[in-house]
Design a protein around this motif. Sequence first.
Motif, PDB file in Angstrom:
ATOM      1  N   PRO A   1       0.893  -1.259  -0.035  1.00  0.00           N
ATOM      2  CA  PRO A   1       0.056   0.127   0.124  1.00  0.00           C
ATOM      3  C   PRO A   1       1.022   1.357  -0.146  1.00  0.00           C
ATOM      4  O   PRO A   1       1.781   1.438   0.813  1.00  0.00           O
ATOM      5  CB  PRO A   1      -0.799  -0.216   1.159  1.00  0.00           C
ATOM      6  N   THR A   2       0.512   2.106  -0.798  1.00  0.00           N
ATOM      7  CA  THR A   2       1.355   3.178  -1.181  1.00  0.00           C
ATOM      8  C   THR A   2       0.487   4.713  -1.571  1.00  0.00           C
ATOM      9  O   THR A   2      -0.192   4.381  -2.180  1.00  0.00           O
ATOM     10  CB  THR A   2       2.481   3.275  -2.162  1.00  0.00           C
ATOM     11  N   GLU A   3       0.970   5.531  -0.901  1.00  0.00           N
ATOM     12  CA  GLU A   3       0.481   7.155  -1.305  1.00  0.00           C
ATOM     13  C   GLU A   3       1.594   7.761  -2.257  1.00  0.00           C
ATOM     14  O   GLU A   3       2.517   7.687  -1.858  1.00  0.00           O
ATOM     15  CB  GLU A   3       0.227   7.890  -0.128  1.00  0.00           C
ATOM     16  N   VAL A   4       1.062   8.027  -3.521  1.00  0.00           N
ATOM     17  CA  VAL A   4       1.916   8.573  -4.502  1.00  0.00           C
ATOM     18  C   VAL A   4       1.575   9.769  -5.042  1.00  0.00           C
ATOM     19  O   VAL A   4       0.384  10.212  -5.079  1.00  0.00           O
ATOM     20  CB  VAL A   4       2.409   7.655  -5.594  1.00  0.00           C
ATOM     21  N   GLY A   5       2.497  11.113  -5.183  1.00  0.00           N
ATOM     22  CA  GLY A   5       2.034  12.039  -5.464  1.00  0.00           C
ATOM     23  C   GLY A   5       3.135  12.885  -6.351  1.00  0.00           C
ATOM     24  O   GLY A   5       4.034  12.457  -6.590  1.00  0.00           O
ATOM     25  N   VAL A   6       2.595  13.978  -6.916  1.00  0.00           N
ATOM     26  CA  VAL A   6       3.458  15.096  -7.559  1.00  0.00           C
ATOM     27  C   VAL A   6       3.202  16.455  -6.914  1.00  0.00           C
ATOM     28  O   VAL A   6       2.047  16.847  -6.360  1.00  0.00           O
ATOM     29  CB  VAL A   6       3.360  14.843  -9.215  1.00  0.00           C
TER      30      VAL A   6
END
Length: 170
Positions: free
Chosen positions: A37-42
Amino acid sequence: LQAVLPEVPPTSTPSCPCSAWSPANAPIVSQVTSASPTEVGVRFRVEKYGYITGIRFYKGPLNTGVHKGSLWSRSGSLLASATFTNETASGWQQVNFSSPVVVWPWTTYVASYFAPVGRYAADPSVFTQTEIVTSPVRLLAAGQSGGNGWSVGTSTGGFPSVASSQAANY
């Protein structure tokens, strides 16, 4: 030299909706092998006052589960979030916030989403040399405002606070 900004952005008819990526853009890697499980962003900035109404992400077929999109300040204050519904098996997914969020020009924001089973899409090294500009949206390059391509391994989602070693786009 410092500009004095009005307390409230001027009201005008927007010339958008705008997005950093067109529907024809698809990431190089439609799903990474990691099943954590991962939160990814820019990180991004806008060139003029406006409103963020929602978040999009690209989904590969193994990126399953309930996804949540979020908009954050650069320091990690949650500005808005929403749960994606009616997702397709793959391709671009979009969710709108319950209320638009006012954004200020040249202020850094973070757009992210939670991938509960990992398998998120990625474009390695896309932010290494230059920012991606689709006016008025500017996705930041590696050397700007702390770089780009952020994530955090978490079972519930949260502010993506770990910089990608590859300046990746998620």
